[in-house]
Design a protein around this motif. Structure first.
Motif, PDB file in Angstrom:
ATOM      1  N   VAL A  18       0.808  -1.056  -0.025  1.00 55.90           N
ATOM      2  CA  VAL A  18      -0.164  -0.114  -0.131  1.00 55.90           C
ATOM      3  C   VAL A  18       0.994   1.020   0.038  1.00 55.90           C
ATOM      4  O   VAL A  18       1.766   1.493   0.864  1.00 55.90           O
ATOM      5  N   ASN A  19       0.730   2.102  -0.981  1.00 49.63           N
ATOM      6  CA  ASN A  19       1.512   3.388  -0.990  1.00 49.63           C
ATOM      7  C   ASN A  19       0.546   4.316  -1.074  1.00 49.63           C
ATOM      8  O   ASN A  19      -0.415   4.733  -1.863  1.00 49.63           O
ATOM      9  N   LEU A  20       0.625   5.398  -0.002  1.00 46.43           N
ATOM     10  CA  LEU A  20      -0.322   6.479   0.003  1.00 46.43           C
ATOM     11  C   LEU A  20       0.606   7.769   0.099  1.00 46.43           C
ATOM     12  O   LEU A  20       1.489   7.741   0.937  1.00 46.43           O
ATOM     13  N   LEU A  37       3.019   4.770 -12.394  1.00 53.50           N
ATOM     14  CA  LEU A  37       2.137   3.315 -12.447  1.00 53.50           C
ATOM     15  C   LEU A  37       2.543   2.005 -13.084  1.00 53.50           C
ATOM     16  O   LEU A  37       2.820   1.152 -12.668  1.00 53.50           O
ATOM     17  N   ASN A  38       3.408   2.570 -14.341  1.00 56.83           N
ATOM     18  CA  ASN A  38       3.980   1.453 -15.019  1.00 56.83           C
ATOM     19  C   ASN A  38       5.021   0.671 -14.300  1.00 56.83           C
ATOM     20  O   ASN A  38       5.532  -0.204 -14.330  1.00 56.83           O
ATOM     21  N   ALA A  39       5.840   1.686 -13.426  1.00 55.16           N
ATOM     22  CA  ALA A  39       6.829   1.033 -12.471  1.00 55.16           C
ATOM     23  C   ALA A  39       6.521   0.131 -11.570  1.00 55.16           C
ATOM     24  O   ALA A  39       7.226  -0.826 -11.273  1.00 55.16           O
ATOM     25  N   ALA A  57      -3.413   7.177  -3.766  1.00 50.63           N
ATOM     26  CA  ALA A  57      -3.183   5.768  -2.971  1.00 50.63           C
ATOM     27  C   ALA A  57      -3.440   4.750  -3.976  1.00 50.63           C
ATOM     28  O   ALA A  57      -4.099   4.451  -5.157  1.00 50.63           O
ATOM     29  N   VAL A  58      -2.388   3.744  -3.712  1.00 53.21           N
ATOM     30  CA  VAL A  58      -2.248   2.514  -4.674  1.00 53.21           C
ATOM     31  C   VAL A  58      -2.202   1.235  -3.960  1.00 53.21           C
ATOM     32  O   VAL A  58      -1.223   1.263  -2.872  1.00 53.21           O
ATOM     33  N   ARG A  59      -2.950   0.328  -4.181  1.00 55.87           N
ATOM     34  CA  ARG A  59      -2.955  -0.987  -3.310  1.00 55.87           C
ATOM     35  C   ARG A  59      -2.665  -1.942  -4.361  1.00 55.87           C
ATOM     36  O   ARG A  59      -3.250  -2.250  -5.294  1.00 55.87           O
ATOM     37  N   ARG A  92      -6.322  -1.866  -6.266  1.00 53.22           N
ATOM     38  CA  ARG A  92      -6.998  -0.570  -6.260  1.00 53.22           C
ATOM     39  C   ARG A  92      -6.229   0.623  -6.351  1.00 53.22           C
ATOM     40  O   ARG A  92      -5.054   0.554  -5.764  1.00 53.22           O
ATOM     41  N   CYS A  93      -6.726   1.682  -6.844  1.00 51.40           N
ATOM     42  CA  CYS A  93      -6.164   2.850  -6.895  1.00 51.40           C
ATOM     43  C   CYS A  93      -7.096   4.086  -6.498  1.00 51.40           C
ATOM     44  O   CYS A  93      -8.360   3.857  -6.859  1.00 51.40           O
TER      45      CYS A  93
END
Length: 148
Positions: free
Chosen positions: A60-62, A117-119, A142-144, A129-130
């Motif tokens: 999870v990146n926030l 996002l491609n990375a 936020a990216v999960r 999820r984004c």
């Protein structure tokens, strides 16, 4: 009730995020909160996250939305945030809409959203999820993602 010194603690390590002292495929989850995607080695950090996550493990990146890394978003008027030219070309800059913030002092490496996002995908992570939040423009991304 156990005394404070008797309570089990999680292990702690101070390390370079691109070279974690953690065995391969050893953790179930990694969480990153406000570790800016404009750090020079962010793509290496994503590869390191994939390395330490178990198969099926969650990342999870926030953080701050990438359009706000660098001198690209003028927030001088909160009712009319202006995204300046340069947002899509991906470069390092110390340009900022204010001389009071950290970006004006240390600079930022801007990465357009598609490159960022491609990375994640290139590192072996799959999106679950984004989300973006903020108004009138997104402030938080936020990216999960799940390790393949």
């Amino acid at each position: 009730m156990a005394a404070y010194d008797e309570i089990a603690r999680l292990p702690i390590a101070q390390a370079d995020a691109a070279r974690l002292p953690v065995p391969d495929s050893s953790v179930a989850a990694v969480v990153s909160v406000l570790a800016h995607t404009d750090m020079p080695a962010y793509f290496a950090v994503l590869r390191e996250v994939a390395r330490v996550l178990r198969p099926g493990g969650v990342f999870v990146n926030l953080g701050v939305h990438p359009c706000f890394c660098g001198g690209f978003a003028d927030r001088g008027d909160p009712a009319a945030v202006l995204v300046r030219p340069g947002y899509l070309d991906g470069h390092w800059t110390k340009e900022s809409w204010t001389d009071q913030g950290i970006r004006a002092k240390v600079g930022a490496t801007h990465r357009p959203l598609p490159a960022l996002l491609n990375a994640f995908l290139d590192a072996g992570l799959t999106f679950d999820r984004c989300a973006e939040t903020g108004a009138p423009l997104p402030i938080v991304l936020a990216v999960r993602a799940v390790n393949r």
